[in-house]
Design a protein around this motif. Structure first.
Motif, PDB file in Angstrom:
ATOM      1  N   THR A   1      -5.706   7.636   8.640  1.00  0.00           N
ATOM      2  CA  THR A   1      -7.071   8.158   8.559  1.00  0.00           C
ATOM      3  C   THR A   1      -8.083   7.032   8.377  1.00  0.00           C
ATOM      4  OG1 THR A   1      -6.306  10.275   7.674  1.00  0.00           O
ATOM      5  CG2 THR A   1      -8.610   9.680   7.243  1.00  0.00           C
ATOM      6  N   ALA A   2      -7.752   6.048   7.542  1.00  0.00           N
ATOM      7  CA  ALA A   2      -8.679   4.952   7.244  1.00  0.00           C
ATOM      8  C   ALA A   2      -8.748   3.899   8.337  1.00  0.00           C
ATOM      9  CB  ALA A   2      -8.283   4.295   5.923  1.00  0.00           C
TER      10      ALA A   2
ATOM     11  N   THR B   1       4.132   2.186   9.892  1.00  0.00           N
ATOM     12  CA  THR B   1       2.781   2.733   9.978  1.00  0.00           C
ATOM     13  C   THR B   1       1.749   1.746  10.522  1.00  0.00           C
ATOM     14  OG1 THR B   1       3.352   4.188   8.150  1.00  0.00           O
ATOM     15  CG2 THR B   1       1.011   3.990   8.690  1.00  0.00           C
TER      16      THR B   1
ATOM     17  N   LEU C   1       2.302  10.732   2.269  1.00  0.00           N
ATOM     18  CA  LEU C   1       0.862  10.714   2.041  1.00  0.00           C
ATOM     19  C   LEU C   1       0.238   9.330   2.269  1.00  0.00           C
ATOM     20  CD1 LEU C   1      -1.714  12.188   1.268  1.00  0.00           C
ATOM     21  CD2 LEU C   1      -1.140  11.773  -1.143  1.00  0.00           C
ATOM     22  N   PRO C   2       0.819   8.227   1.777  1.00  0.00           N
ATOM     23  CA  PRO C   2       0.189   6.920   2.042  1.00  0.00           C
ATOM     24  C   PRO C   2       0.062   6.606   3.537  1.00  0.00           C
ATOM     25  CG  PRO C   2       1.790   6.706   0.278  1.00  0.00           C
ATOM     26  CD  PRO C   2       1.963   8.091   0.864  1.00  0.00           C
ATOM     27  N   ASP C   3       1.009   7.088   4.350  1.00  0.00           N
ATOM     28  CA  ASP C   3       0.936   6.871   5.800  1.00  0.00           C
ATOM     29  C   ASP C   3      -0.244   7.649   6.383  1.00  0.00           C
ATOM     30  OD1 ASP C   3       3.478   5.371   5.883  1.00  0.00           O
ATOM     31  OD2 ASP C   3       4.302   7.322   5.311  1.00  0.00           O
ATOM     32  N   ARG C   4      -0.407   8.880   5.945  1.00  0.00           N
ATOM     33  CA  ARG C   4      -1.522   9.708   6.414  1.00  0.00           C
ATOM     34  C   ARG C   4      -2.856   9.067   6.032  1.00  0.00           C
ATOM     35  NH1 ARG C   4       0.818  14.314   8.106  1.00  0.00           N
ATOM     36  NH2 ARG C   4       2.821  14.855   7.176  1.00  0.00           N
ATOM     37  N   GLU C   5      -2.944   8.609   4.794  1.00  0.00           N
ATOM     38  CA  GLU C   5      -4.184   7.972   4.327  1.00  0.00           C
ATOM     39  C   GLU C   5      -4.483   6.697   5.099  1.00  0.00           C
ATOM     40  OE1 GLU C   5      -4.024   9.620  -0.288  1.00  0.00           O
ATOM     41  OE2 GLU C   5      -3.231   7.618   0.161  1.00  0.00           O
ATOM     42  N   TYR C   6      -3.456   5.904   5.374  1.00  0.00           N
ATOM     43  CA  TYR C   6      -3.658   4.667   6.122  1.00  0.00           C
ATOM     44  C   TYR C   6      -4.155   4.967   7.539  1.00  0.00           C
ATOM     45  CZ  TYR C   6      -2.993   0.114   8.209  1.00  0.00           C
ATOM     46  OH  TYR C   6      -3.218  -1.072   8.861  1.00  0.00           O
TER      47      TYR C   6
ATOM     48  N   ASP D   1       0.814  -1.220   0.000  1.00  0.00           N
ATOM     49  CA  ASP D   1       0.000   0.000   0.000  1.00  0.00           C
ATOM     50  C   ASP D   1       0.852   1.277   0.000  1.00  0.00           C
ATOM     51  OD1 ASP D   1       0.951   0.022   2.608  1.00  0.00           O
ATOM     52  OD2 ASP D   1      -1.028  -0.081   3.555  1.00  0.00           O
TER      53      ASP D   1
ATOM     54  N   THR E   1       2.852   2.390   2.312  1.00  0.00           N
ATOM     55  CA  THR E   1       3.120   2.982   3.623  1.00  0.00           C
ATOM     56  C   THR E   1       4.525   2.616   4.084  1.00  0.00           C
ATOM     57  OG1 THR E   1       2.148   1.091   4.761  1.00  0.00           O
ATOM     58  CG2 THR E   1       0.694   2.978   4.347  1.00  0.00           C
TER      59      THR E   1
END
Length: 179
Positions: free
Chosen positions: A137-138, A109, A130-135, A103, A105
């Motif tokens: 958040t989700a 993460t 950004l992928p870490d932030r999105e993960y 993904d 991250t």
């Protein structure tokens, strides 16, 4: 009263601005030579680590429960914490150190979200993307602050201010807090 939020602390980047050139060590930092396990081959030069002794009191003054979130692991309690005046802190274990994730991250993460277990947290690291932030958040239901630190300068006064402001806002939002 609920528990304080967690502050998940990476060493290399935030506390040790390793990416600065040797002749551009940031102001306030002192040089330390260390041989943590994994760096103990006799022909290897000791690892150069720059630390700012002012960071320990600044971290301790923040309204957080401090946790090592570093590849140094619990060794940070021997090599880093004492030089900053920090007490022994819990350390996150990394079951898959440096694992590549499909993904996008960072390898930390998923374990950070698992460690936080729904508790609010702030994370300081030089590898946050950004992928870490999105993960987060989700997959993390509580508030979080992911603060990417430039590895050539380390933690700055503005970073400490951002952490304190976030934690104070979180405390004000807490149900039953004084208004």
């Amino acid at each position: 009263m609920t528990a304080k939020p967690l502050l998940l602390i990476d060493v290399d980047g935030p506390l040790n601005p390793f990416a600065a050139t040797p002749h551009q060590r940031p102001d306030g930092y002192t040089t330390h030579r260390m041989r943590p396990s994994g760096w103990d081959l006799p022909w290897q030069k000791p690892l150069r680590v720059w630390l700012n002794p002012a960071h320990g009191p600044l971290l301790m003054a923040l309204p957080f429960d401090l946790v090592w979130a570093t590849t140094w692991g619990a060794q940070a309690n021997r090599w880093i914490g004492p030089r900053l005046g920090l007490p022994e802190l819990p350390a996150i274990d990394w079951p898959e150190l440096h694992a590549r994730r499909d993904d996008g991250t960072y390898f930390k993460t998923h374990d950070i979200v698992r460690y936080a277990a729904g508790r609010p947290f702030a994370w300081i690291d030089d590898e946050i993307r950004l992928p870490d932030r999105e993960y987060v958040t989700a997959h993390h239901p509580a508030p979080s602050l992911l603060l990417r630190i430039e590895p050539s300068v380390g933690l700055l006064a503005a970073d400490f201010d951002a952490l304190a402001d976030w934690a104070n806002e979180l405390a004000e939002e807490e149900p039953g807090s004084a208004e």
